[in-house]
Design an enzyme around this catalytic site. Structure first.
Site, PDB file in Angstrom:
ATOM      1  N   HIS A  23      13.353  -3.147   9.909  1.00  0.00           N
ATOM      2  CA  HIS A  23      14.029  -2.236   8.963  1.00  0.00           C
ATOM      3  C   HIS A  23      12.998  -1.444   8.187  1.00  0.00           C
ATOM      4  CE1 HIS A  23      13.962  -4.021   4.623  1.00  0.00           C
ATOM      5  NE2 HIS A  23      12.841  -4.308   5.225  1.00  0.00           N
ATOM      6  N   CYS A  31       9.890   6.477   1.993  1.00  0.00           N
ATOM      7  CA  CYS A  31      10.502   5.666   3.045  1.00  0.00           C
ATOM      8  C   CYS A  31       9.421   4.708   3.531  1.00  0.00           C
ATOM      9  CB  CYS A  31      10.945   6.618   4.163  1.00  0.00           C
ATOM     10  SG  CYS A  31      11.629   5.787   5.583  1.00  0.00           S
ATOM     11  N   HIS A  35       9.054  -2.092   9.671  1.00  0.00           N
ATOM     12  CA  HIS A  35       8.474  -3.434   9.715  1.00  0.00           C
ATOM     13  C   HIS A  35       9.600  -4.445   9.885  1.00  0.00           C
ATOM     14  CE1 HIS A  35       9.705  -2.880   5.536  1.00  0.00           C
ATOM     15  NE2 HIS A  35       9.801  -4.194   5.468  1.00  0.00           N
ATOM     16  N   HIS A  37      11.276  -8.607   9.174  1.00  0.00           N
ATOM     17  CA  HIS A  37      11.319  -9.832   8.369  1.00  0.00           C
ATOM     18  C   HIS A  37      12.029 -10.920   9.167  1.00  0.00           C
ATOM     19  CE1 HIS A  37      10.162  -7.899   4.580  1.00  0.00           C
ATOM     20  NE2 HIS A  37      11.017  -6.926   4.870  1.00  0.00           N
ATOM     21  N   HIS A  74      17.284  -9.543  16.068  1.00  0.00           N
ATOM     22  CA  HIS A  74      16.522  -8.750  17.050  1.00  0.00           C
ATOM     23  C   HIS A  74      17.050  -7.329  17.161  1.00  0.00           C
ATOM     24  CE1 HIS A  74      14.852 -12.558  19.209  1.00  0.00           C
ATOM     25  NE2 HIS A  74      14.605 -12.519  17.922  1.00  0.00           N
ATOM     26  N   GLU A 152      14.110 -12.488   2.152  1.00  0.00           N
ATOM     27  CA  GLU A 152      13.217 -11.652   2.973  1.00  0.00           C
ATOM     28  C   GLU A 152      11.952 -12.412   3.317  1.00  0.00           C
ATOM     29  OE1 GLU A 152      11.825  -7.978   1.432  1.00  0.00           O
ATOM     30  OE2 GLU A 152      13.487  -6.858   2.288  1.00  0.00           O
TER      31      GLU A 152
HETATM   32  N1  LIG Z   1      14.852  -6.273  -5.021  1.00  0.00           N
HETATM   33  C1  LIG Z   1      14.282  -5.872  -3.862  1.00  0.00           C
HETATM   34  N2  LIG Z   1      13.025  -5.431  -3.872  1.00  0.00           N
HETATM   35  C2  LIG Z   1      12.451  -5.040  -2.708  1.00  0.00           C
HETATM   36  C3  LIG Z   1      13.164  -5.104  -1.505  1.00  0.00           C
HETATM   37  C4  LIG Z   1      14.497  -5.577  -1.542  1.00  0.00           C
HETATM   38  O1  LIG Z   1      15.200  -5.673  -0.510  1.00  0.00           O
HETATM   39  N3  LIG Z   1      15.012  -5.951  -2.731  1.00  0.00           N
HETATM   40  N4  LIG Z   1      12.555  -4.742  -0.362  1.00  0.00           N
HETATM   41  C5  LIG Z   1      11.324  -4.305  -0.324  1.00  0.00           C
HETATM   42  C6  LIG Z   1      10.733  -3.935   0.979  1.00  0.00           C
HETATM   43  O2  LIG Z   1      11.668  -4.005   2.028  1.00  0.00           O
HETATM   44  C7  LIG Z   1       9.441  -4.669   1.362  1.00  0.00           C
HETATM   45  O3  LIG Z   1       9.294  -4.615   2.758  1.00  0.00           O
HETATM   46  C8  LIG Z   1       9.334  -6.081   0.982  1.00  0.00           C
HETATM   47  O4  LIG Z   1       8.443  -6.722   1.852  1.00  0.00           O
HETATM   48  P1  LIG Z   1       7.096  -7.398   1.385  1.00  0.00           P
HETATM   49  O5  LIG Z   1       6.476  -7.996   2.583  1.00  0.00           O
HETATM   50  O6  LIG Z   1       7.368  -8.301   0.227  1.00  0.00           O
HETATM   51  O7  LIG Z   1       6.232  -6.219   0.831  1.00  0.00           O
HETATM   52  P2  LIG Z   1       4.748  -6.285   0.379  1.00  0.00           P
HETATM   53  O8  LIG Z   1       3.941  -5.764   1.500  1.00  0.00           O
HETATM   54  O9  LIG Z   1       4.643  -5.544  -0.897  1.00  0.00           O
HETATM   55  O10 LIG Z   1       4.419  -7.808   0.102  1.00  0.00           O
HETATM   56  P3  LIG Z   1       3.269  -8.737   0.684  1.00  0.00           P
HETATM   57  O11 LIG Z   1       3.548 -10.064   0.037  1.00  0.00           O
HETATM   58  O12 LIG Z   1       1.989  -8.134   0.217  1.00  0.00           O
HETATM   59  O13 LIG Z   1       3.406  -8.770   2.173  1.00  0.00           O
HETATM   60  C9  LIG Z   1      10.519  -4.137  -1.528  1.00  0.00           C
HETATM   61  N5  LIG Z   1      11.196  -4.580  -2.713  1.00  0.00           N
END
Ligand SMILES: Nc1nc2c(c(=O)[nH]1)N=C([C@H](O)[C@H](O)COP(=O)(O)OP(=O)(O)OP(=O)(O)O)CN2
Length: 166
Positions: A23, A31, A35, A37, A74, A152
């Site tokens: 997503h 945007c 990537h 999850h 998937h 996530e």
């Molecule tokens: N309340 C929310 N905040 C965020 C969401 C969400 O769904 N609800 N989503 C995102 C992004 O989708 C982001 O991909 C989150 O992924 P993450 O791996 O945590 O992102 P980071 O690279 O910043 O974190 P790392 O721990 O460094 O991998 C953002 N916020």
């Protein structure tokens, strides 16, 4: 015991209650990059004791939730109502534009979701609504609420709770 005023809760979590999906979300005028999850899902149902002294049968709740997860697994999670994305489709493909970026996804690899952004919050809401739809086939008169959590990552989870029978 009829007329019971005690609130009880059943919860299902872990096992196969997960889906691995691709997503990106839009936020702050940007945007994200595409990537993925490994999402985890939990469901909590509150109510009083019903037939056979169950709030709701764990096994049924697990089966219904697993089926919803399977439909997302998937796949690319496509928010059909995101105002910042331009979408076009053919019989076989979805084309997604954001600013200068263009993605083409085979339709079979896409979960078409009636949401405006694939945030964990909206995914929890979507799964909760799907679950409520499935639960219409059961007697849920003893239930007062249903909550879905979407994880996530182990450090971040969003919840959506719906009151029932109001
Ligand atoms: N309340 C929310 N905040 C965020 C969401 C969400 O769904 N609800 N989503 C995102 C992004 O989708 C982001 O991909 C989150 O992924 P993450 O791996 O945590 O992102 P980071 O690279 O910043 O974190 P790392 O721990 O460094 O991998 C953002 N916020």
């Amino acid at each position: 015991m009829s007329g019971e005023r005690i609130a009880r809760k059943v919860k299902i979590e872990g096992g196969y209650l997960n889906f691995s999906s691709a997503h990106f979300i839009t936020y702050g005028g940007k945007c994200e990059r595409l990537h993925g999850h490994n999402y985890g899902v939990l469901v909590e149902v509150e109510g009083t004791l019903g037939e056979d002294m169950l709030v709701f049968d764990f096994t049924v709740l697990k089966r219904l939730t697993k089926e919803i997860c399977k439909r997302l697994d998937h796949r690319f999670l496509l928010p059909l109502h995101n105002p910042h994305l331009q979408l076009a489709s053919t019989e076989d493909e979805w084309e997604v534009h954001f600013a200068g970026k263009r993605y083409i996804f085979p339709r079979a690899d896409v979960a078409e979701l009636p949401i405006d952004n694939s945030t964990a919050e909206r995914l929890a809401e979507y799964i909760c609504n799907e679950l409520c739809r499935e639960l219409r086939a059961f007697n849920t008169s003893n239930l007062s609420s249903i909550m879905v959590g979407v994880e996530e990552a182990p450090t971040q989870m969003a919840y959506y709770k719906l009151s029932l029978n109001e």
